[in-house]
Design a protein around this motif. Structure first.
Motif, PDB file in Angstrom:
ATOM      1  N   TYR A 262       5.998   8.880  32.291  1.00  0.00           N
ATOM      2  CA  TYR A 262       7.418   9.210  32.118  1.00  0.00           C
ATOM      3  C   TYR A 262       7.851  10.505  32.788  1.00  0.00           C
ATOM      4  CZ  TYR A 262       7.139   5.423  28.839  1.00  0.00           C
ATOM      5  OH  TYR A 262       6.924   4.182  28.279  1.00  0.00           O
ATOM      6  N   TYR A 263       6.922  11.387  33.070  1.00  0.00           N
ATOM      7  CA  TYR A 263       7.271  12.706  33.625  1.00  0.00           C
ATOM      8  C   TYR A 263       6.398  13.051  34.832  1.00  0.00           C
ATOM      9  CZ  TYR A 263      10.006  13.200  29.430  1.00  0.00           C
ATOM     10  OH  TYR A 263      10.923  12.995  28.445  1.00  0.00           O
ATOM     11  N   GLN A 264       6.170  12.070  35.669  1.00  0.00           N
ATOM     12  CA  GLN A 264       5.277  12.226  36.808  1.00  0.00           C
ATOM     13  C   GLN A 264       5.782  13.252  37.813  1.00  0.00           C
ATOM     14  OE1 GLN A 264       4.317   8.576  38.753  1.00  0.00           O
ATOM     15  NE2 GLN A 264       2.766   9.508  40.024  1.00  0.00           N
ATOM     16  N   LEU A 265       4.817  13.923  38.430  1.00  0.00           N
ATOM     17  CA  LEU A 265       5.093  14.877  39.512  1.00  0.00           C
ATOM     18  C   LEU A 265       4.224  14.525  40.707  1.00  0.00           C
ATOM     19  CD1 LEU A 265       4.924  18.345  37.754  1.00  0.00           C
ATOM     20  CD2 LEU A 265       6.933  17.293  38.728  1.00  0.00           C
TER      21      LEU A 265
ATOM     22  N   ARG B 206      -2.415  17.405  34.249  1.00  0.00           N
ATOM     23  CA  ARG B 206      -2.205  17.266  35.698  1.00  0.00           C
ATOM     24  C   ARG B 206      -1.304  16.076  36.013  1.00  0.00           C
ATOM     25  NH1 ARG B 206      -8.363  18.311  37.031  1.00  0.00           N
ATOM     26  NH2 ARG B 206      -8.308  20.578  37.000  1.00  0.00           N
ATOM     27  N   GLY B 207      -0.387  16.299  36.944  1.00  0.00           N
ATOM     28  CA  GLY B 207       0.423  15.210  37.466  1.00  0.00           C
ATOM     29  C   GLY B 207       1.677  14.877  36.677  1.00  0.00           C
ATOM     30  N   HIS B 208       2.039  15.731  35.729  1.00  0.00           N
ATOM     31  CA  HIS B 208       3.264  15.493  34.965  1.00  0.00           C
ATOM     32  C   HIS B 208       3.821  16.815  34.468  1.00  0.00           C
ATOM     33  CE1 HIS B 208       1.208  16.194  31.124  1.00  0.00           C
ATOM     34  NE2 HIS B 208       0.224  15.479  31.622  1.00  0.00           N
ATOM     35  N   ARG B 209       5.025  16.750  33.913  1.00  0.00           N
ATOM     36  CA  ARG B 209       5.720  17.949  33.456  1.00  0.00           C
ATOM     37  C   ARG B 209       5.558  18.193  31.949  1.00  0.00           C
ATOM     38  NH1 ARG B 209       9.266  15.007  36.384  1.00  0.00           N
ATOM     39  NH2 ARG B 209      10.650  14.680  34.620  1.00  0.00           N
TER      40      ARG B 209
ATOM     41  N   GLU C 250      -3.470  13.753  13.784  1.00  0.00           N
ATOM     42  CA  GLU C 250      -2.021  13.534  13.894  1.00  0.00           C
ATOM     43  C   GLU C 250      -1.566  13.901  15.299  1.00  0.00           C
ATOM     44  OE1 GLU C 250       0.061  12.339  11.585  1.00  0.00           O
ATOM     45  OE2 GLU C 250      -1.394  12.265   9.949  1.00  0.00           O
ATOM     46  N   ILE C 251      -0.610  13.131  15.801  1.00  0.00           N
ATOM     47  CA  ILE C 251       0.041  13.468  17.059  1.00  0.00           C
ATOM     48  C   ILE C 251       1.512  13.720  16.736  1.00  0.00           C
ATOM     49  CG2 ILE C 251       0.793  12.652  19.325  1.00  0.00           C
ATOM     50  CD1 ILE C 251      -1.776  11.009  19.471  1.00  0.00           C
ATOM     51  N   VAL C 252       1.998  14.882  17.160  1.00  0.00           N
ATOM     52  CA  VAL C 252       3.407  15.211  17.007  1.00  0.00           C
ATOM     53  C   VAL C 252       3.965  15.383  18.420  1.00  0.00           C
ATOM     54  CG1 VAL C 252       5.111  16.805  16.038  1.00  0.00           C
ATOM     55  CG2 VAL C 252       2.952  16.390  14.814  1.00  0.00           C
ATOM     56  N   ALA C 253       4.910  14.513  18.769  1.00  0.00           N
ATOM     57  CA  ALA C 253       5.499  14.545  20.112  1.00  0.00           C
ATOM     58  C   ALA C 253       6.926  15.048  20.025  1.00  0.00           C
ATOM     59  CB  ALA C 253       5.464  13.157  20.724  1.00  0.00           C
ATOM     60  N   ASP C 254       7.288  15.889  20.966  1.00  0.00           N
ATOM     61  CA  ASP C 254       8.647  16.437  21.004  1.00  0.00           C
ATOM     62  C   ASP C 254       9.651  15.335  21.340  1.00  0.00           C
ATOM     63  OD1 ASP C 254      10.665  18.304  20.858  1.00  0.00           O
ATOM     64  OD2 ASP C 254       9.834  19.625  22.385  1.00  0.00           O
ATOM     65  N   ARG C 255      10.907  15.627  21.109  1.00  0.00           N
ATOM     66  CA  ARG C 255      11.966  14.628  21.229  1.00  0.00           C
ATOM     67  C   ARG C 255      12.111  14.070  22.642  1.00  0.00           C
ATOM     68  NH1 ARG C 255      14.213  19.573  20.226  1.00  0.00           N
ATOM     69  NH2 ARG C 255      15.600  20.393  21.821  1.00  0.00           N
ATOM     70  N   GLY C 256      11.781  14.846  23.659  1.00  0.00           N
ATOM     71  CA  GLY C 256      11.900  14.340  25.030  1.00  0.00           C
ATOM     72  C   GLY C 256      10.984  13.155  25.274  1.00  0.00           C
TER      73      GLY C 256
ATOM     74  N   THR D 133       9.233  23.555  25.031  1.00  0.00           N
ATOM     75  CA  THR D 133       9.028  23.338  26.461  1.00  0.00           C
ATOM     76  C   THR D 133      10.370  22.976  27.094  1.00  0.00           C
ATOM     77  OG1 THR D 133       8.500  21.002  26.152  1.00  0.00           O
ATOM     78  CG2 THR D 133       6.651  22.571  26.127  1.00  0.00           C
ATOM     79  N   GLU D 134      10.480  23.234  28.373  1.00  0.00           N
ATOM     80  CA  GLU D 134      11.761  23.084  29.064  1.00  0.00           C
ATOM     81  C   GLU D 134      12.371  21.693  28.913  1.00  0.00           C
ATOM     82  OE1 GLU D 134      13.625  23.528  33.528  1.00  0.00           O
ATOM     83  OE2 GLU D 134      11.772  24.580  33.035  1.00  0.00           O
ATOM     84  N   GLU D 135      11.537  20.651  29.016  1.00  0.00           N
ATOM     85  CA  GLU D 135      12.062  19.283  28.941  1.00  0.00           C
ATOM     86  C   GLU D 135      11.726  18.598  27.617  1.00  0.00           C
ATOM     87  OE1 GLU D 135      11.919  16.904  32.613  1.00  0.00           O
ATOM     88  OE2 GLU D 135      10.821  18.611  33.447  1.00  0.00           O
TER      89      GLU D 135
END
Length: 174
Positions: A154-157, A46-49, A104-110, A86-88
């Motif tokens: 970083y990606y707040q909505l 909730r609250g981000h993209r 493990e946490i794997v985070a996308d490049r964005g 994902t789009e972003e």
């Protein structure tokens, strides 16, 4: 969680997977616990993209366990479940391996352009510590909340869009 990491073959790791008895270790992941964690994923989004995806696995696939560690498995699942798509490029995979007592946490490049690997590592360490103290569900719920907070930073909505790019349902691989 390790950033620059080369896996080494391990006969001991393979044996741990072969000898692992799921009934002795994954009793905590009841249908109710899985539903509560799925709700936590929904709240974390909730609250981000961004997109948060949780996979819990009893053990590494036996056929791969000699050559593959948990980090490599998490990266494979990141691809297999299309968390990268994902789009972003804001997908974050949280992977828990019960047999290896690893997370493990794997985070996308964005999102990786904003968040240091040390932040993800600290989150993993905190959750693993809680899991070691038999607070598995609570630790994962806290971790999901922390990941959601980072994504909001970083990606707040102002309000969530109608779409959800990935399922919020916890994936349990036996």
């Amino acid at each position: 969680m390790a950033e620059n990491h080369a896996s080494t073959s391990s006969f001991a790791r393979w044996w741990r997977q072969v000898l692992f008895v799921p009934l002795l270790h994954s009793k905590w992941l009841t249908a109710e616990a899985k539903a509560r964690l799925t709700d936590e994923v929904t709240r974390a989004e909730r609250g981000h993209r961004g997109e948060v995806f949780l996979i819990v696995e009893n053990h590494l696939p036996i056929q791969d366990a000699y050559h593959m560690d948990c980090r490599e498995r998490a990266i494979d699942l990141f691809s297999e479940y299309r968390v990268w798509d994902t789009e972003e490029n804001t997908g974050v995979l949280i992977y828990v391996n019960i047999c290896e007592h690893q997370l493990e946490i794997v985070a996308d490049r964005g999102i990786s352009t904003h968040v240091s690997p040390t932040v993800w590592h600290a989150m993993c360490e905190k959750a693993v510590s809680g899991i070691s103290n038999k607070k598995t569900e609570e630790s994962l719920a806290e971790l999901l909340d922390e990941v959601g907070q980072v994504l909001r930073q970083y990606y707040q909505l102002e309000h969530n869009p109608a779409g959800n790019e990935l399922s919020d349902t916890v994936v349990f691989l036996k």
